[in-house]
Design a protein around this motif. Structure first.
Motif, PDB file in Angstrom:
ATOM      1  N   LYS A 231      60.062 -12.388  23.469  1.00 56.51           N
ATOM      2  CA  LYS A 231      61.368 -11.717  23.566  1.00 56.51           C
ATOM      3  C   LYS A 231      61.226 -10.200  23.495  1.00 56.51           C
ATOM      4  O   LYS A 231      62.135  -9.481  23.910  1.00 56.51           O
ATOM      5  CB  LYS A 231      62.315 -12.229  22.474  1.00 56.51           C
ATOM      6  CG  LYS A 231      61.857 -11.960  21.056  1.00 56.51           C
ATOM      7  CD  LYS A 231      62.865 -12.517  20.055  1.00 56.51           C
ATOM      8  CE  LYS A 231      62.447 -12.256  18.602  1.00 56.51           C
ATOM      9  NZ  LYS A 231      61.195 -12.930  18.236  1.00 56.51           N
ATOM     10  N   ASP A 232      60.082  -9.706  22.975  1.00 52.59           N
ATOM     11  CA  ASP A 232      59.869  -8.257  22.902  1.00 52.59           C
ATOM     12  C   ASP A 232      59.021  -7.737  24.055  1.00 52.59           C
ATOM     13  O   ASP A 232      58.728  -6.553  24.128  1.00 52.59           O
ATOM     14  CB  ASP A 232      59.171  -7.903  21.580  1.00 52.59           C
ATOM     15  CG  ASP A 232      60.024  -8.268  20.383  1.00 52.59           C
ATOM     16  OD1 ASP A 232      61.253  -8.080  20.469  1.00 52.59           O
ATOM     17  OD2 ASP A 232      59.465  -8.748  19.376  1.00 52.59           O
ATOM     18  N   ILE A 233      58.573  -8.654  24.919  1.00 53.09           N
ATOM     19  CA  ILE A 233      57.635  -8.249  25.975  1.00 53.09           C
ATOM     20  C   ILE A 233      58.244  -8.318  27.361  1.00 53.09           C
ATOM     21  O   ILE A 233      58.115  -7.384  28.151  1.00 53.09           O
ATOM     22  CB  ILE A 233      56.350  -9.117  25.893  1.00 53.09           C
ATOM     23  CG1 ILE A 233      55.577  -8.770  24.611  1.00 53.09           C
ATOM     24  CG2 ILE A 233      55.484  -8.907  27.134  1.00 53.09           C
ATOM     25  CD1 ILE A 233      54.362  -9.618  24.368  1.00 53.09           C
ATOM     26  N   ASP A 234      58.913  -9.432  27.675  1.00 54.86           N
ATOM     27  CA  ASP A 234      59.398  -9.517  29.057  1.00 54.86           C
ATOM     28  C   ASP A 234      60.791  -8.905  29.226  1.00 54.86           C
ATOM     29  O   ASP A 234      61.548  -8.745  28.277  1.00 54.86           O
ATOM     30  CB  ASP A 234      59.297 -10.931  29.632  1.00 54.86           C
ATOM     31  CG  ASP A 234      60.257 -11.903  28.997  1.00 54.86           C
ATOM     32  OD1 ASP A 234      61.254 -11.482  28.394  1.00 54.86           O
ATOM     33  OD2 ASP A 234      60.010 -13.115  29.095  1.00 54.86           O
TER      34      ASP A 234
ATOM     35  N   GLU B 114      43.012  -3.796  20.295  1.00 57.91           N
ATOM     36  CA  GLU B 114      44.361  -3.964  19.764  1.00 57.91           C
ATOM     37  C   GLU B 114      44.753  -5.443  19.695  1.00 57.91           C
ATOM     38  O   GLU B 114      45.388  -5.882  18.737  1.00 57.91           O
ATOM     39  CB  GLU B 114      45.380  -3.215  20.640  1.00 57.91           C
ATOM     40  CG  GLU B 114      45.225  -1.704  20.658  1.00 57.91           C
ATOM     41  CD  GLU B 114      45.829  -1.032  19.434  1.00 57.91           C
ATOM     42  OE1 GLU B 114      45.761  -1.618  18.339  1.00 57.91           O
ATOM     43  OE2 GLU B 114      46.358   0.091  19.575  1.00 57.91           O
ATOM     44  N   LEU B 115      44.360  -6.194  20.707  1.00 61.10           N
ATOM     45  CA  LEU B 115      44.701  -7.623  20.721  1.00 61.10           C
ATOM     46  C   LEU B 115      44.014  -8.355  19.566  1.00 61.10           C
ATOM     47  O   LEU B 115      44.616  -9.177  18.881  1.00 61.10           O
ATOM     48  CB  LEU B 115      44.303  -8.250  22.063  1.00 61.10           C
ATOM     49  CG  LEU B 115      45.180  -7.892  23.266  1.00 61.10           C
ATOM     50  CD1 LEU B 115      44.548  -8.389  24.570  1.00 61.10           C
ATOM     51  CD2 LEU B 115      46.579  -8.482  23.106  1.00 61.10           C
ATOM     52  N   VAL B 116      42.724  -8.035  19.364  1.00 60.34           N
ATOM     53  CA  VAL B 116      41.989  -8.679  18.269  1.00 60.34           C
ATOM     54  C   VAL B 116      42.630  -8.321  16.933  1.00 60.34           C
ATOM     55  O   VAL B 116      42.851  -9.192  16.076  1.00 60.34           O
ATOM     56  CB  VAL B 116      40.496  -8.256  18.297  1.00 60.34           C
ATOM     57  CG1 VAL B 116      39.788  -8.723  17.020  1.00 60.34           C
ATOM     58  CG2 VAL B 116      39.806  -8.820  19.530  1.00 60.34           C
ATOM     59  N   SER B 117      42.976  -7.071  16.807  1.00 53.36           N
ATOM     60  CA  SER B 117      43.589  -6.621  15.561  1.00 53.36           C
ATOM     61  C   SER B 117      44.918  -7.327  15.318  1.00 53.36           C
ATOM     62  O   SER B 117      45.233  -7.756  14.205  1.00 53.36           O
ATOM     63  CB  SER B 117      43.775  -5.100  15.634  1.00 53.36           C
ATOM     64  OG  SER B 117      44.734  -4.685  14.695  1.00 53.36           O
TER      65      SER B 117
ATOM     66  N   THR C 161      47.874  -1.639  13.908  1.00 49.78           N
ATOM     67  CA  THR C 161      48.415  -0.288  13.855  1.00 49.78           C
ATOM     68  C   THR C 161      48.868   0.195  15.225  1.00 49.78           C
ATOM     69  O   THR C 161      49.233   1.350  15.385  1.00 49.78           O
ATOM     70  CB  THR C 161      47.346   0.697  13.322  1.00 49.78           C
ATOM     71  OG1 THR C 161      46.175   0.581  14.150  1.00 49.78           O
ATOM     72  CG2 THR C 161      46.982   0.377  11.886  1.00 49.78           C
ATOM     73  N   GLY C 162      48.796  -0.709  16.209  1.00 49.29           N
ATOM     74  CA  GLY C 162      49.198  -0.307  17.562  1.00 49.29           C
ATOM     75  C   GLY C 162      50.705  -0.218  17.702  1.00 49.29           C
ATOM     76  O   GLY C 162      51.457  -0.388  16.730  1.00 49.29           O
ATOM     77  N   GLN C 163      51.112   0.030  18.913  1.00 45.95           N
ATOM     78  CA  GLN C 163      52.540   0.122  19.212  1.00 45.95           C
ATOM     79  C   GLN C 163      53.230  -1.216  18.981  1.00 45.95           C
ATOM     80  O   GLN C 163      52.592  -2.270  19.056  1.00 45.95           O
ATOM     81  CB  GLN C 163      52.731   0.481  20.692  1.00 45.95           C
ATOM     82  CG  GLN C 163      52.425   1.912  21.069  1.00 45.95           C
ATOM     83  CD  GLN C 163      52.659   2.106  22.556  1.00 45.95           C
ATOM     84  OE1 GLN C 163      51.901   1.605  23.378  1.00 45.95           O
ATOM     85  NE2 GLN C 163      53.730   2.815  22.903  1.00 45.95           N
ATOM     86  N   SER C 164      54.538  -1.153  18.759  1.00 44.23           N
ATOM     87  CA  SER C 164      55.297  -2.406  18.719  1.00 44.23           C
ATOM     88  C   SER C 164      55.266  -3.027  20.115  1.00 44.23           C
ATOM     89  O   SER C 164      55.042  -2.339  21.104  1.00 44.23           O
ATOM     90  CB  SER C 164      56.747  -2.127  18.313  1.00 44.23           C
ATOM     91  OG  SER C 164      57.428  -1.508  19.389  1.00 44.23           O
TER      92      SER C 164
ATOM     93  N   HIS D 101      55.563  -2.408  26.002  1.00 43.18           N
ATOM     94  CA  HIS D 101      55.871  -3.008  27.306  1.00 43.18           C
ATOM     95  C   HIS D 101      57.113  -2.422  27.965  1.00 43.18           C
ATOM     96  O   HIS D 101      57.557  -2.901  29.002  1.00 43.18           O
ATOM     97  CB  HIS D 101      56.003  -4.528  27.166  1.00 43.18           C
ATOM     98  CG  HIS D 101      54.737  -5.177  26.710  1.00 43.18           C
ATOM     99  ND1 HIS D 101      54.419  -5.341  25.379  1.00 43.18           N
ATOM    100  CD2 HIS D 101      53.679  -5.665  27.401  1.00 43.18           C
ATOM    101  CE1 HIS D 101      53.231  -5.919  25.271  1.00 43.18           C
ATOM    102  NE2 HIS D 101      52.747  -6.120  26.473  1.00 43.18           N
ATOM    103  N   LYS D 102      57.641  -1.372  27.344  1.00 39.18           N
ATOM    104  CA  LYS D 102      58.865  -0.775  27.859  1.00 39.18           C
ATOM    105  C   LYS D 102      58.649  -0.249  29.279  1.00 39.18           C
ATOM    106  O   LYS D 102      57.664   0.415  29.565  1.00 39.18           O
ATOM    107  CB  LYS D 102      59.293   0.367  26.944  1.00 39.18           C
ATOM    108  CG  LYS D 102      60.712   0.846  27.176  1.00 39.18           C
ATOM    109  CD  LYS D 102      61.106   1.814  26.056  1.00 39.18           C
ATOM    110  CE  LYS D 102      62.394   2.535  26.355  1.00 39.18           C
ATOM    111  NZ  LYS D 102      63.528   1.635  26.522  1.00 39.18           N
TER     112      LYS D 102
END
Lengths: 142, 320
Positions: A137-140, A70-73, A86-89, A94-95
């Motif tokens: 801002k979408d991760i932590d 997923e990271l490479v993609s 195509t992975g999760q947002s 990280h929710k």
């Protein structure tokens, strides 16, 4: 007058992006060396993460091959490569993890170590970080 | 998969030194539990009045390496040698949750014995002042908002109290022994911004009545109102790890007509510097600069004019 023009000059400096991208410049993806190079950077980053007591517990039960894929993609797509992520947002993925800024930054530092390990030119590494940075801002604190 | 979160302990473990510092520590020591969750160099250096910034300009960054969950801080010592003058500044700052910065600095301006010859004095005295600073980050993120041009914006104030006002500043016509500067600072890092190098730009507007930052008091015979002054910094990180930075700064100053009572014209001009910063890890930072502290009088002989004063600036910072 002198003072006014200095203030205006300062504001102009702040409002102008100091980079210029030529329309036909090769993508960052190609400059980095395409998918094999990105895979190597991701592999080595995960190696650093696994050895990083600040954050490795987050990944203790993760499906590492899937995570790497997923990271490479994501990096491929973000740098202009022929991929669709195509992975999760990031916010969904990280929710509830309660990642804080220090832990996010630890991952950034592990990525920086991997970029250095792989002798990715400083400029390309910085541009990659610039693409990834807004994800914070979408991760932590989710 | 959800796993147990390891929360870094707070200030208690923060003085354990580089051995406990995070991964970018040059010694390559194992990682870390100190309050140093921010990335290398993102706390800036300490400017000469004690606020996080460059050498002479306060930036919007909050002192130290603490994130919004952490408390960090710095201590600093700076020495500037220009002809006839020596300026030493030292102090400390605390960064609270990457939001509020509290700082204190003591400045000491030493004068050689030619400066006061016009006053019939043959001594090498000094003028001291205390500076108490507060800075609050209002909005933006200088480092991570790479998808917008929005800078990090902070507002701050520096309350200054001149401890030797009656000795020289008053004689030169300064009106007050203390004063408060108010400023707004905007700082942004452009990752890969200049030929792939990381670039930091800062613009600060300061409302002030200070003569030589307050070392020569506040207000004067020519002006005793607040003036808006521009201050700017630009710097480029040279290496991948952001340990070396070069840059330059500029800082306007008000001209309050100091010296009139003595028949001396002390036009205050802008400060400038060109600096090299070395940030080997999150513990230490060193800044060396060639700095121009504007015009300071070489003598107070009647009819004398101020002369430009350039010299070596050296600053060391310890982060905790």
């Amino acid at each position: 007058m002198k003072k006014t023009s200095a203030i205006l000059g300062g504001l102009l400096i702040l409002s102008a992006a100091p980079w210029v991208v030529a329309a036909d410049a090769p993508s960052l993806y190609d400059q980095l060396g395409g998918k094999p190079a990105i895979q190597k950077v991701v592999d080595d980053m995960i190696t650093h993460v696994a050895a990083d007591p600040r954050i490795n517990t987050f990944f203790a039960n993760a499906n590492i091959p899937h995570l790497k894929m997923e990271l490479v993609s994501q990096i491929c797509a973000g740098t202009g490569g022929p991929c669709t992520y195509t992975g999760q947002s990031m916010s969904a993925a990280h929710k509830g993890m309660n990642i804080d800024s220090a832990q996010f930054n630890a991952l950034v530092e592990d990525l920086q170590l991997s970029l250095a390990d792989n002798h990715v030119p400083t400029g390309l590494g910085n541009k990659l970080l610039a693409i990834l940075a807004p994800m914070k801002k979408d991760i932590d604190h989710k | 998969m959800r796993t147990i979160k390891l929360k870094p302990p707070k200030l208690s473990s923060s003085l354990l030194g580089c051995g406990m510092a995070v991964g970018l520590c040059v010694t390559g020591m194992p990682a870390a539990l100190a309050d140093e969750g921010r990335l290398l160099a993102t706390g800036g250096a300490t400017q000469i009045e004690g606020s996080a910034g460059g050498g002479i300009v306060p930036w919007a960054l909050i002192s130290g390496y603490g994130t919004e969950d952490e408390v960090g801080g710095t201590a600093f010592l700076t020495n500037v040698d220009v002809p006839h003058y020596n300026l030493v500044s030292g102090g400390a700052a605390v960064g609270l949750y990457d939001r509020v910065e509290l700082s204190y600095a003591r400045q000491r301006l030493g004068l050689d014995n030619t400066v006061l010859s016009g006053l019939g004095l043959n001594t090498s005295p000094a003028i001291r002042q205390d500076i108490f600073g507060v800075k609050v980050k209002l909005l933006g993120d200088a480092i991570f908002s790479q998808d917008t041009l929005m800078p990090q914006v902070s507002v701050g104030m520096q309350y200054k109290r001149n401890l030797d006002f009656d000795f020289i500043p008053k004689t030169l016509g300064a009106r007050s022994a203390d004063g408060t500067d108010f400023y707004v600072a905007a700082t942004k890092l452009f990752l890969g911004g200049l030929d792939g190098r990381n670039v930091l730009l800062n613009g600060t507007i300061r409302m002030t009545k200070a003569n030589q930052m307050g070392l020569l008091g506040f207000g004067g015979p020519g002006n005793n109102t607040y003036q808006a002054e521009f201050e700017g910094s630009a710097g480029v990180f040279l290496d991948r790890a952001n340990t070396w930075m070069i840059g330059a700064e500029y800082r306007q100053n008000p001209d309050n007509g100091l010296g009139a009572p003595l028949g001396v014209s002390l036009h205050q001009s802008a400060y400038k510097d060109a600096y090299v910063a070395y940030i080997p890890n999150k513990r230490f930072a060193l800044v060396a600069a060639y700095a121009n502290l504007g015009s300071l009088p070489a003598t107070t002989q009647p009819g004398a004019n101020s002369s430009n004063n350039s010299g070596m600036y050296l600053s060391g910072q310890f982060s905790f």
